[in-house]
Write a protein that holds these residues in place. Structure first.
Motif, PDB file in Angstrom:
ATOM      1  N   THR A   1       0.836  -1.191   0.000  1.00  0.00           N
ATOM      2  CA  THR A   1       0.000   0.000   0.000  1.00  0.00           C
ATOM      3  C   THR A   1       0.873   1.245   0.000  1.00  0.00           C
ATOM      4  OG1 THR A   1      -1.662  -1.187   1.264  1.00  0.00           O
ATOM      5  CG2 THR A   1      -1.839   1.200   1.233  1.00  0.00           C
ATOM      6  N   GLY A   2       0.655   2.099  -0.985  1.00  0.00           N
ATOM      7  CA  GLY A   2       1.333   3.384  -1.046  1.00  0.00           C
ATOM      8  C   GLY A   2       0.357   4.467  -0.634  1.00  0.00           C
ATOM      9  N   PRO A   3       0.778   5.731  -0.667  1.00  0.00           N
ATOM     10  CA  PRO A   3      -0.107   6.812  -0.230  1.00  0.00           C
ATOM     11  C   PRO A   3      -1.348   6.972  -1.103  1.00  0.00           C
ATOM     12  CG  PRO A   3       2.004   7.682  -1.025  1.00  0.00           C
ATOM     13  CD  PRO A   3       2.105   6.192  -1.034  1.00  0.00           C
ATOM     14  N   THR A   4      -1.239   6.672  -2.406  1.00  0.00           N
ATOM     15  CA  THR A   4      -2.398   6.844  -3.289  1.00  0.00           C
ATOM     16  C   THR A   4      -2.694   5.610  -4.128  1.00  0.00           C
ATOM     17  OG1 THR A   4      -1.024   7.755  -5.052  1.00  0.00           O
ATOM     18  CG2 THR A   4      -2.012   9.331  -3.487  1.00  0.00           C
ATOM     19  N   ALA A   5      -1.834   4.590  -4.028  1.00  0.00           N
ATOM     20  CA  ALA A   5      -2.009   3.430  -4.910  1.00  0.00           C
ATOM     21  C   ALA A   5      -1.677   2.127  -4.185  1.00  0.00           C
ATOM     22  CB  ALA A   5      -1.126   3.571  -6.150  1.00  0.00           C
ATOM     23  N   ILE A   6      -2.207   1.060  -4.749  1.00  0.00           N
ATOM     24  CA  ILE A   6      -1.904  -0.294  -4.305  1.00  0.00           C
ATOM     25  C   ILE A   6      -1.012  -0.900  -5.381  1.00  0.00           C
ATOM     26  CG2 ILE A   6      -2.872  -2.560  -3.739  1.00  0.00           C
ATOM     27  CD1 ILE A   6      -3.722  -0.378  -1.782  1.00  0.00           C
ATOM     28  N   HIS A   7       0.135  -1.470  -4.990  1.00  0.00           N
ATOM     29  CA  HIS A   7       1.092  -2.052  -5.930  1.00  0.00           C
ATOM     30  C   HIS A   7       1.083  -3.568  -5.759  1.00  0.00           C
ATOM     31  CE1 HIS A   7       2.711   1.950  -6.720  1.00  0.00           C
ATOM     32  NE2 HIS A   7       2.484   2.166  -5.438  1.00  0.00           N
ATOM     33  N   ILE A   8       1.043  -4.280  -6.877  1.00  0.00           N
ATOM     34  CA  ILE A   8       0.957  -5.741  -6.852  1.00  0.00           C
ATOM     35  C   ILE A   8       2.032  -6.315  -7.760  1.00  0.00           C
ATOM     36  CG2 ILE A   8      -0.519  -7.725  -7.355  1.00  0.00           C
ATOM     37  CD1 ILE A   8      -2.892  -5.816  -7.061  1.00  0.00           C
ATOM     38  N   ARG A   9       2.686  -7.389  -7.299  1.00  0.00           N
ATOM     39  CA  ARG A   9       3.640  -8.101  -8.149  1.00  0.00           C
ATOM     40  C   ARG A   9       3.692  -9.562  -7.750  1.00  0.00           C
ATOM     41  NH1 ARG A   9       9.433  -6.028  -5.766  1.00  0.00           N
ATOM     42  NH2 ARG A   9       9.327  -7.252  -3.864  1.00  0.00           N
ATOM     43  N   ASP A  10       4.182 -10.380  -8.653  1.00  0.00           N
ATOM     44  CA  ASP A  10       4.401 -11.801  -8.399  1.00  0.00           C
ATOM     45  C   ASP A  10       5.705 -11.917  -7.621  1.00  0.00           C
ATOM     46  OD1 ASP A  10       5.086 -14.498  -8.495  1.00  0.00           O
ATOM     47  OD2 ASP A  10       4.472 -14.751 -10.567  1.00  0.00           O
TER      48      ASP A  10
END
Length: 189
Positions: free
Chosen positions: A150-159
């Motif tokens: 979780t970032g301040p304005t976005a959700i980051h997803i990776r394998d």
């Protein structure tokens, strides 16, 4: 097979009980579970598909005995030691589902924070992480792990198997709508 199961098999043979004690294995295993969970355990044992999402602890089907004991010892009000040990002893019978053939279709989605949350000692956590790695490798397709940050304005997803690979980013509102759709079962798995 659990130690209790082995004991009941041996006792049935020694006492000449004609399979009566052997047949009681399932009922004995169920009695170790809390009353509120027995119906779920019955469904779990019969499942052809099993999907779980965890945000607080590792799913019970994947827990080591030490991790399960540590988690159970955090419950409030505190459980009696005998109750904790009964519930820990019930885990192996439930975990036979992982080795059943034909194998049920299974997925375990565990939030990234769960394995970072320490229950018990560092050795308990290490053992649990090793078990998760082992289970991920024993499944036919290998382990699949998606990291979510979780970032301040976005959700980051990776394998997680491709840490240097591509990453997806979703605005927090988009991610919330997606999770809401999953909760409402708007998607077929």
């Amino acid at each position: 097979m659990t130690r209790v199961g082995e004991f009941l098999d041996a006792a049935d043979e020694v006492l000449g009980a004609f399979g009566v004690l052997r047949a009681a294995k399932e009922e004995v295993a169920k009695a170790r579970l809390p009353a509120f969970f027995r119906g779920a355990a019955r469904l779990e044992a019969q499942a052809t598909e099993f999907h779980a999402y965890e945000c607080l602890v590792v799913n019970g089907l994947l827990q080591t005995e030490d991790y399960a004991r540590a988690v159970l010892n955090t419950q409030r009000p505190l459980l009696e030691e005998e109750t904790v040990e009964q519930r820990v002893a019930a885990r192996p019978a439930r975990q036979e589902l992982l080795n059943r053939r034909p194998s049920p279709i299974m997925s375990f989605v565990t939030e990234e924070a769960v394995p970072r949350r320490q229950y018990g000692s560092a050795e308990v956590l290490r053992g649990q992480l090793e078990r998760l790695l082992h289970i991920g490798q024993m499944r036919s397709e290998g382990g699949m792990c998606v990291e979510v940050a979780t970032g301040p304005t976005a959700i980051h997803i990776r394998d997680s198997k491709h840490a240097q690979g591509p990453q997806l980013a979703f605005h927090i509102r988009e991610w919330g709508a997606f999770i809401g759709s999953l909760s409402a079962e708007e998607f077929d798995a």
